[in-house]
Design an enzyme around this catalytic site. Structure first.
Site, PDB file in Angstrom:
ATOM      1  N   ALA A  99       3.781   5.975   9.818  1.00 16.59           N
ATOM      2  CA  ALA A  99       2.175   5.825   9.904  1.00 16.59           C
ATOM      3  C   ALA A  99       1.598   5.190  11.060  1.00 16.59           C
ATOM      4  O   ALA A  99       0.448   5.328  11.198  1.00 16.59           O
ATOM      5  CB  ALA A  99       1.685   5.106   8.439  1.00 16.59           C
TER       6      ALA A  99
ATOM      7  N   LYS B 226      -3.725   7.207  12.325  1.00 18.44           N
ATOM      8  CA  LYS B 226      -3.840   5.926  13.068  1.00 18.44           C
ATOM      9  C   LYS B 226      -3.767   6.148  14.627  1.00 18.44           C
ATOM     10  O   LYS B 226      -4.598   5.690  15.340  1.00 18.44           O
ATOM     11  CB  LYS B 226      -2.709   4.770  12.459  1.00 18.44           C
ATOM     12  CG  LYS B 226      -2.822   4.741  11.179  1.00 18.44           C
ATOM     13  CD  LYS B 226      -3.799   4.154  10.252  1.00 18.44           C
ATOM     14  CE  LYS B 226      -3.576   4.263   8.539  1.00 18.44           C
ATOM     15  NZ  LYS B 226      -4.388   3.536   8.191  1.00 18.44           N
TER      16      LYS B 226
ATOM     17  N   TRP C 197       2.859  -0.772   0.605  1.00 17.15           N
ATOM     18  CA  TRP C 197       1.433  -0.247   0.647  1.00 17.15           C
ATOM     19  C   TRP C 197       1.001   0.008  -0.633  1.00 17.15           C
ATOM     20  O   TRP C 197       1.513   0.663  -1.467  1.00 17.15           O
ATOM     21  CB  TRP C 197       1.231   0.760   1.603  1.00 17.15           C
ATOM     22  CG  TRP C 197      -0.167   1.371   1.762  1.00 17.15           C
ATOM     23  CD1 TRP C 197      -1.106   0.721   1.904  1.00 17.15           C
ATOM     24  CD2 TRP C 197      -0.334   2.820   1.705  1.00 17.15           C
ATOM     25  NE1 TRP C 197      -2.249   1.804   1.890  1.00 17.15           N
ATOM     26  CE2 TRP C 197      -1.859   2.973   1.978  1.00 17.15           C
ATOM     27  CE3 TRP C 197       0.267   4.001   1.603  1.00 17.15           C
ATOM     28  CZ2 TRP C 197      -2.427   4.072   1.837  1.00 17.15           C
ATOM     29  CZ3 TRP C 197      -0.335   5.278   1.783  1.00 17.15           C
ATOM     30  CH2 TRP C 197      -1.754   4.962   1.758  1.00 17.15           C
TER      31      TRP C 197
HETATM   32  C1  LIG Z   1       2.263   2.844   5.281  1.00 19.14           C
HETATM   33  C2  LIG Z   1       1.254   4.043   5.217  1.00 19.14           C
HETATM   34  N1  LIG Z   1       1.587   5.161   4.766  1.00 19.14           N
HETATM   35  C3  LIG Z   1       0.771   6.255   4.821  1.00 19.14           C
HETATM   36  C4  LIG Z   1      -0.523   6.157   4.963  1.00 19.14           C
HETATM   37  C5  LIG Z   1      -1.605   7.422   4.816  1.00 19.14           C
HETATM   38  O1  LIG Z   1      -2.314   7.477   5.720  1.00 19.14           O
HETATM   39  P1  LIG Z   1      -3.380   8.743   5.763  1.00 19.14           P
HETATM   40  O2  LIG Z   1      -3.276   9.350   4.132  1.00 19.14           O
HETATM   41  O3  LIG Z   1      -4.694   8.190   6.028  1.00 19.14           O
HETATM   42  O4  LIG Z   1      -2.760   9.679   7.028  1.00 19.14           O
HETATM   43  C6  LIG Z   1      -1.284   4.661   5.284  1.00 19.14           C
HETATM   44  C7  LIG Z   1      -2.499   4.531   5.605  1.00 19.14           C
HETATM   45  O5  LIG Z   1      -2.995   3.748   5.450  1.00 19.14           O
HETATM   46  C8  LIG Z   1      -0.276   3.661   5.386  1.00 19.14           C
HETATM   47  O6  LIG Z   1      -0.801   2.428   5.731  1.00 19.14           O
END
Ligand SMILES: Cc1ncc(COP(=O)(O)O)c(C=O)c1O
Length: 395
Positions: free
Chosen positions: A210, A243, A127
C-alpha cells in the site's frame, strides 16, 4: 423490511474523519485520515498526474467498456513496478481493481472459495479494515505477535514462534512496507526468514503493498514481494496506487495471485474475474489510464519518482523534527522511536483517555489506539502537538 436494520458504526480512520469534520474549532489538526499532506496541509494532485491527465484529455480515443479485467497493460506495468521488470509473470493471474480494498476482497474471496476453513493470520495490530474485509468473505481471522509496545519495535521472535505453529494451508497477511498502523517493518533478513517459514510450513502469504516508495524507496520497499515471488510457488498480492500516485479517490490497484502453472493462472484469473463481475463488474478506467501513461513513459516515470521521493523525504523530515520536539517537550526519550519508524504511521504509546484528551482539549485527532499520520503535521504545528502530548501524558 428496512425498519429491522440496525445502524452499524463507523470505525478507524473513517470515524475520526467524521468527528473531525463535525468539530467547529478552527485550529483542529487531523492526524487520523491516512493520506499524505504537504507542508501546507494539502493532499496535492501530483504534477505528473496532471500531465498524464492532460495527455489523456487530448488523446483518449474512447470511453467504451474496458472489460472485467480492467486495463491489462496497466496491470502488467504494475506487476513490473512491484516485482521488478525481470520477474517471471507466466504463472501470475492479475487484474485491475477499484482500489486496494477491492483487491484484498477479491484475494480473500478467492482463498475462501478453495479453502473455506483456512484461517488468515494478521499482525497484532494491523490496519483496522483488514479484519472486516477478511471476515466478510467467511474466513476466520487470527493474530500473530508483531509489535512490542515496550520498545515500540518489532516482536520478531514472537512472530516467528507463532508462525512456526500455524497450520499448513492457512494464509498470513503481511504488509510490504510502512506497516499500518505501527510504522515498524521487517528487515530484508527478517523477510527471508518469514518467507522461509511460509515455504517450509506451506503457508500462503497475502502481501499488501500500500505504500511502495514511502518507506526507503521503490525497490527497497518491494523486497518482501520480490523475495516471495522468487521463492514461493503460490502467493496473493495486492498493490494500490492510492498513496504513491496520490490518486486516492480515483480508486485503482491490482490483485495478483501466483499459481503453480500458467494453466492454474488462467483458471484462477477466471475466478477473480467472476468475483469482479458480481460486485463492481468493471473497474473505473481513469486512474489506471493515468498510471499506465506515467509508467510507460520514461520522462513521466522520472517525474513521478522525483515527486514520490519528495513526499518520502518530507515524511522523514517530519519524523525527525517531531521526535526532537517531543524529546524537549517531555524531557524524555520515549518518543525517539518516531525517527526509527518508516512510512506515514506510528503508534503512539497513549491510553484511550490520553487520545480522547488530545481530541477534547487540544483539537488533535488520532485514530483510537494511538495511530498518528505523521504526514498530517505541518511544520507550524509540530511544537503545539509536542506540547499537547507532553501535557496529556504528564499525569
Ligand atoms: C495497509 C493498507 N492496505 C490497503 C489499503 C487500501 O487502500 P485503497 O483501498 O484506498 O487503495 C490501505 C489504505 O489506507 C492501507 O493502509
Amino acid at each position: 423490511m428496512f425498519e429491522e436494520i440496525e445502524t452499524t458504526p463507523l470505525f478507524g480512520a473513517n470515524l475520526v474523519a467524521a468527528n473531525f469534520k463535525a468539530d467547529p474549532r478552527v485550529d483542529k489538526i487531523d492526524l487520523g485520515l491516512g493520506v499524505y499532506r504537504n507542508d501546507a496541509g494539502v493532499t496535492p494532485v501530483l504534477d505528473v498526474v496532471k500531465s498524464a491527465e492532460m495527455r489523456l484529455v487530448q488523446n483518449q480515443p474512447t470511453k467504451s467498456y474496458q472489460g472485467l479485467l480492467g486495463d491489462v497493460e496497466y496491470s502488467r506495468l504494475m506487476l513490473g513496478l512491484v516485482l521488478g521488470e525481470a520477474a517471471d509473470t507466466s504463472r501470475i493471474a492479475v487484474l485491475q481493481t477499484p482500489g486496494g480494498v477491492a483487491a484484498l476482497s477479491i484475494g480473500f474471496h478467492l482463498i475462501h472459495s478453495v479453502r473455506p476453513n483456512a484461517q488468515v493470520w494478521v499482525s497484532d495490530p494491523t490496519w483496522a479494515n483488514h479484519a472486516p474485509v477478511i471476515k466478510h468473505t467467511g474466513l476466520t481471522v487470527r493474530e500473530y505477535p508483531y509489535f512490542d509496545q515496550e520498545t515500540a519495535s518489532l516482536d520478531f521472535d514472537g512472530m516467528m514462534t507463532c508462525l512456526s505453529v500455524v497450520p499448513a494451508g492457512d494464509a498470513v497477511l503481511l504488509q510490504a512496507s510502512c506497516h499500518n498502523p505501527t510504522g515498524v517493518d521487517l528487515s530484508p533478513a527478517q523477510w527471508d526468514k518469514v518467507i522461509g517459514i511460509c515455504k517450509t510450513r506451506g503457508l500462503l502469504p497475502v502481501i499488501d503493498v500500500a505504500y511502495q516508495g514511502f518507506g526507503q524507496g521503490l525497490d527497497e520497499d518491494a523486497y518482501g514481494p520480490r523475495k516471495a515471488s522468487e521463492e514461493l510457488p503460490e502467493w496473493v498480492l495486492t498493490a494500490t496506487c492510492s498513496k504513491n500516485f496520490s490518486v486516492y479517490r480515483d480508486r485503482v490497484a491490482i490483485a495478483a495471485v501466483q499459481t503453480r502453472s500458467p494453466q492454474n493462472a488462467e483458471s484462477t484469473l477466471s475466478q477473480m474475474r467472476r468475483f469482479a463481475n458480481v460486485t463492481y463488474a468493471m473497474p473505473a478506467d481513469h486512474a489506471a489510464a493515468v498510471v499506465k501513461t506515467i509508467l510507460s513513459d520514461d520522462a513521466l516515470s522520472a517525474d513521478w519518482k522525483a515527486e514520490l521521493s519528495a513526499m518520502r523525504t518530507r515524511v522523514h523530515h517530519v519524523r525527525r523534527t517531531l521526535a526532537h520536539a517531543l524529546r524537549r517537550a517531555t524531557n524524555s526519550d520515549r518518543f525517539d522511536f518516531l525517527e526509527r519508524h518508516t512510512g506515514m504511521f506510528s503508534l503512539l504509546p497513549l491510553t484511550e483517555t490520553q487520545v480522547e484528551n488530545l481530541e477534547h482539549h487540544h483539537a488533535i485527532y488520532l485514530v483510537k489506539g494511538g495511530r498518528m499520520n505523521i504526514a498530517g503535521l505541518n511544520s507550524t504545528q509540530i511544537e503545539r502537538f509536542a506540547a499537547a502530548v507532553a501535557q496529556v501524558t504528564a499525569t
